[in-house]
Design a protein around this motif. Sequence first.
Motif, PDB file in Angstrom:
ATOM      1  N   VAL A 125       0.842  -1.200   0.000  1.00 32.66           N
ATOM      2  CA  VAL A 125       0.000   0.000   0.000  1.00 32.66           C
ATOM      3  C   VAL A 125       0.875   1.247   0.000  1.00 32.66           C
ATOM      4  O   VAL A 125       0.690   2.171  -0.798  1.00 32.66           O
ATOM      5  N   TYR A 144       1.107   4.114  -2.843  1.00 34.80           N
ATOM      6  CA  TYR A 144       0.786   5.501  -2.521  1.00 34.80           C
ATOM      7  C   TYR A 144       1.964   6.417  -2.794  1.00 34.80           C
ATOM      8  O   TYR A 144       1.797   7.565  -3.207  1.00 34.80           O
ATOM      9  N   THR A 200       1.790   7.332  -6.211  1.00 39.35           N
ATOM     10  CA  THR A 200       0.734   8.333  -6.410  1.00 39.35           C
ATOM     11  C   THR A 200       1.278   9.725  -6.123  1.00 39.35           C
ATOM     12  O   THR A 200       1.072  10.674  -6.888  1.00 39.35           O
ATOM     13  N   GLN A 223       1.430  12.279  -9.361  1.00 39.87           N
ATOM     14  CA  GLN A 223       0.212  13.063  -9.607  1.00 39.87           C
ATOM     15  C   GLN A 223       0.534  14.449 -10.181  1.00 39.87           C
ATOM     16  O   GLN A 223       1.684  14.853 -10.247  1.00 39.87           O
ATOM     17  N   ARG A 224      -0.535  15.129 -10.604  1.00 38.60           N
ATOM     18  CA  ARG A 224      -0.355  16.380 -11.343  1.00 38.60           C
ATOM     19  C   ARG A 224       0.425  17.419 -10.557  1.00 38.60           C
ATOM     20  O   ARG A 224       1.222  18.155 -11.117  1.00 38.60           O
ATOM     21  N   LEU A 264      -0.114   9.924 -13.656  1.00 38.45           N
ATOM     22  CA  LEU A 264      -0.831   8.971 -12.831  1.00 38.45           C
ATOM     23  C   LEU A 264      -2.030   8.446 -13.613  1.00 38.45           C
ATOM     24  O   LEU A 264      -2.534   9.114 -14.511  1.00 38.45           O
ATOM     25  N   TYR A 265      -2.514   7.273 -13.230  1.00 35.38           N
ATOM     26  CA  TYR A 265      -3.665   6.626 -13.868  1.00 35.38           C
ATOM     27  C   TYR A 265      -3.411   6.361 -15.345  1.00 35.38           C
ATOM     28  O   TYR A 265      -4.276   6.549 -16.185  1.00 35.38           O
ATOM     29  N   TYR A 318      -2.725  -7.067  -8.793  1.00 38.67           N
ATOM     30  CA  TYR A 318      -4.110  -6.668  -8.566  1.00 38.67           C
ATOM     31  C   TYR A 318      -4.184  -5.247  -8.008  1.00 38.67           C
ATOM     32  O   TYR A 318      -4.886  -4.392  -8.561  1.00 38.67           O
ATOM     33  N   ILE A 319      -3.445  -4.990  -6.940  1.00 35.28           N
ATOM     34  CA  ILE A 319      -3.583  -3.680  -6.286  1.00 35.28           C
ATOM     35  C   ILE A 319      -2.967  -2.572  -7.134  1.00 35.28           C
ATOM     36  O   ILE A 319      -3.565  -1.502  -7.301  1.00 35.28           O
ATOM     37  N   ILE A 333      -5.041  -1.206  -9.900  1.00 32.80           N
ATOM     38  CA  ILE A 333      -6.199  -0.468  -9.381  1.00 32.80           C
ATOM     39  C   ILE A 333      -5.770   0.917  -8.912  1.00 32.80           C
ATOM     40  O   ILE A 333      -6.411   1.920  -9.219  1.00 32.80           O
ATOM     41  N   PRO A 387      -8.991   2.984 -16.211  1.00 33.64           N
ATOM     42  CA  PRO A 387      -9.797   1.932 -16.817  1.00 33.64           C
ATOM     43  C   PRO A 387      -9.239   1.455 -18.154  1.00 33.64           C
ATOM     44  O   PRO A 387      -9.676   0.437 -18.678  1.00 33.64           O
ATOM     45  N   THR A 409      -8.244  -7.806 -11.916  1.00 31.59           N
ATOM     46  CA  THR A 409      -9.327  -6.882 -11.584  1.00 31.59           C
ATOM     47  C   THR A 409     -10.614  -7.300 -12.280  1.00 31.59           C
ATOM     48  O   THR A 409     -11.697  -7.024 -11.794  1.00 31.59           O
ATOM     49  N   ASP A 448     -12.160  -9.847 -10.099  1.00 31.30           N
ATOM     50  CA  ASP A 448     -12.812  -9.113  -9.010  1.00 31.30           C
ATOM     51  C   ASP A 448     -14.186  -8.620  -9.449  1.00 31.30           C
ATOM     52  O   ASP A 448     -15.180  -8.766  -8.737  1.00 31.30           O
TER      53      ASP A 448
END
Lengths: 309, 371
Positions: free
Chosen positions: A138, A142, A145, A149-150, A171-172, A246-247, A250, A255, A262, A265
């Motif tokens: 985790v 993070y 992240t 991120q932006r 990110l994403y 998996y994590i 996500i 998507p 996933t 899931d």
Amino acid sequence: MAESVGATSISRGGLGVEPFPYRPEAREWKREPATVVGLCLLAPAVVLLVALFVVPVVRIVWQALAEPTFGLDRFREFWTSPAPRRALVTTLRISALVTLLCTTLSVLIAWELHSTRSRLVRIALWSAALFPLWTSGVVRNYAFTIILQRRGVLNTALLSLGLIREPLSLLYTEAAVVMGIFYTMLPYAILPVYASFATLDAELVPAAESLGASRLRAMVDVVLPLAAPSIFAAAAIVFVVSVGFYITPILLGGPHSPFLATFVDLQIYRLFDFPGAAATASILFFTAFLIVGGAWRAVGLERIRRVLG
Amino acid sequence: MSSADWATGRPLSRRRALKTLGASLAAVGLGVPGRARAQQTAAPRRKVTGNMVLATWGGRYSKAMKDFFLTPFSQETGVTAQTVDAPGGFVPMLQAQAKAGNVTWDLVDVGEADSLFLLDNGLVQPLPPEVKADLIGAVGEQHVTDHGISFAAFGWVIAANRKAAKRIPTTPAEFFDVQQVPGRRTMYGEDQLTGVLYALQADGVARGQLYPPDLDRAYRKLDQVKKSVAVWWRTGDQSQQVFRDQEVEMGLLWDGRAAGAIDQGVDLALSFEGTPISRDLFVVPTNAPNAAAAFEFLRWYATHPVEGGKWIQTMGYGVANPKAYEHVPPEIAQRSAYFPGNFAKGFLINARWQSQHRAELVKRWTQWLSQ
């Protein structure tokens, strides 16, 4: 056994010296234990493997085949709908890329770890190599992240250096997923490759160079073939673990980069479709199995051919 | 953001994934057997005993559930109550329990559409007529179904960061108009229906004519906004985080999470125009070991608006008893989609229709999103 004893004695004592005379009448030490002993030693591992691996896999495959009616319908559904196919392709593509990156970098890092004389470099490299193992999944995700991120660390740095004008969307994305899995899997690649380098004779490279090979040629023709089984094992570990991620997809992916895990899931938790999920899991399992098995065979044949000349 | 905080939202695959990392540690019993007190003796209290197990969402949510409902209920009745965290996994886990012939839950706090799936498959029991009558008497017909009572209602509101957005969208049409209202958006990635319902309203369908939804028309409208959606959030925590970090300027998110983001200092403008509202139901599984205690808890919950008010104030999700809002400060109540003034601008999602078309909705959404 006799040959190796002889060879050792030659290298140790020089030609013609025979410190341990060969006596065929003496009872030989056998490297191989008796069959019964061997089976007993194997038993705990076999029991665990059957109970925790074979039985669950058989049950999953059986559920995919037998529920609600017997047949291949769940598998047909998988291949005829675009979403799971896309997830399978994405999973394999990202895992293959991660495997390539991890294997390449792990060879470089492991060689540096093996050959460096600087204590500082070794400590730094070992820390960098092992740190991902000591961090919880985790926290690791993070951290990515926060970096990506932006208004994150990377964008802020690039903006203040004037290299970009608008923050990048990092990110994403699929790239973020590749980075996340790559970082997680790197230690699993470094350790086996390093173990193999560590057993290499330190004089091999100088020997090759003394015969006129360049550094690169010595590496490619002498070191890498010797380490090839470990490098391949590292690649196999990375690939097999990566396809089950998996994590990370996500938390870091969007998507557009769905992983098959996933999708399983989604089938269980949003479609309540256990047999469908079992079919997806079976397909992932056998695809990974076939790819690794196939690659293993290909590499094996290649090595045999090289040995034969 | 503490781990306890992000682990409090709504159906979250990430939380499921992380549950093993510690949330289940929270699933310990309260075990404070109190003494039945005769303070509210309007109706004769039915004798219930033993232990009651409530399956719920975990984290802060479970803690608030214990503090405001289970602990006082235990003190009044003597029933010990404990929670089990199964965020978003209620249906498959109950299926597995029933299949194994060992149902361990007495009460489940599950989304209404999922609860209908459970009902249709015989996994939850209908309310006994006298219980249903008592519940309707306490909270009104609107909040009670044949098999449960509403809890934790939440809406999907339009939120925009006043500090970052050039224009603030106030209607579904404006949110979908990427020319007039430019800006990076966020929407729910694991959606089934709310994106469709928003898109149809944005395309001019009146609220009363949404059902049955014209999916082709909805997806044509969704196509128009897709490129402007920078983040498809998957967890309640993420929906707040992308506003905090200014990853996006506007979005559709749960009212409780929007309120949370405001409390964290994000200057959000909220609009409840056309808000689809979902709710959980408290339902009792078939073969629940202590169903009597569970039904008694439902009666208790329906008749305790003060505790309901505390829950709303802390969690931001609605409760069945409308009187609960009288115990909530108005500025807090107004951030909730279930608040009567906001409820009038939105509408309750048709859970029956959603449950019947689940597979089709999920598959189409997933496929559209991954393209």
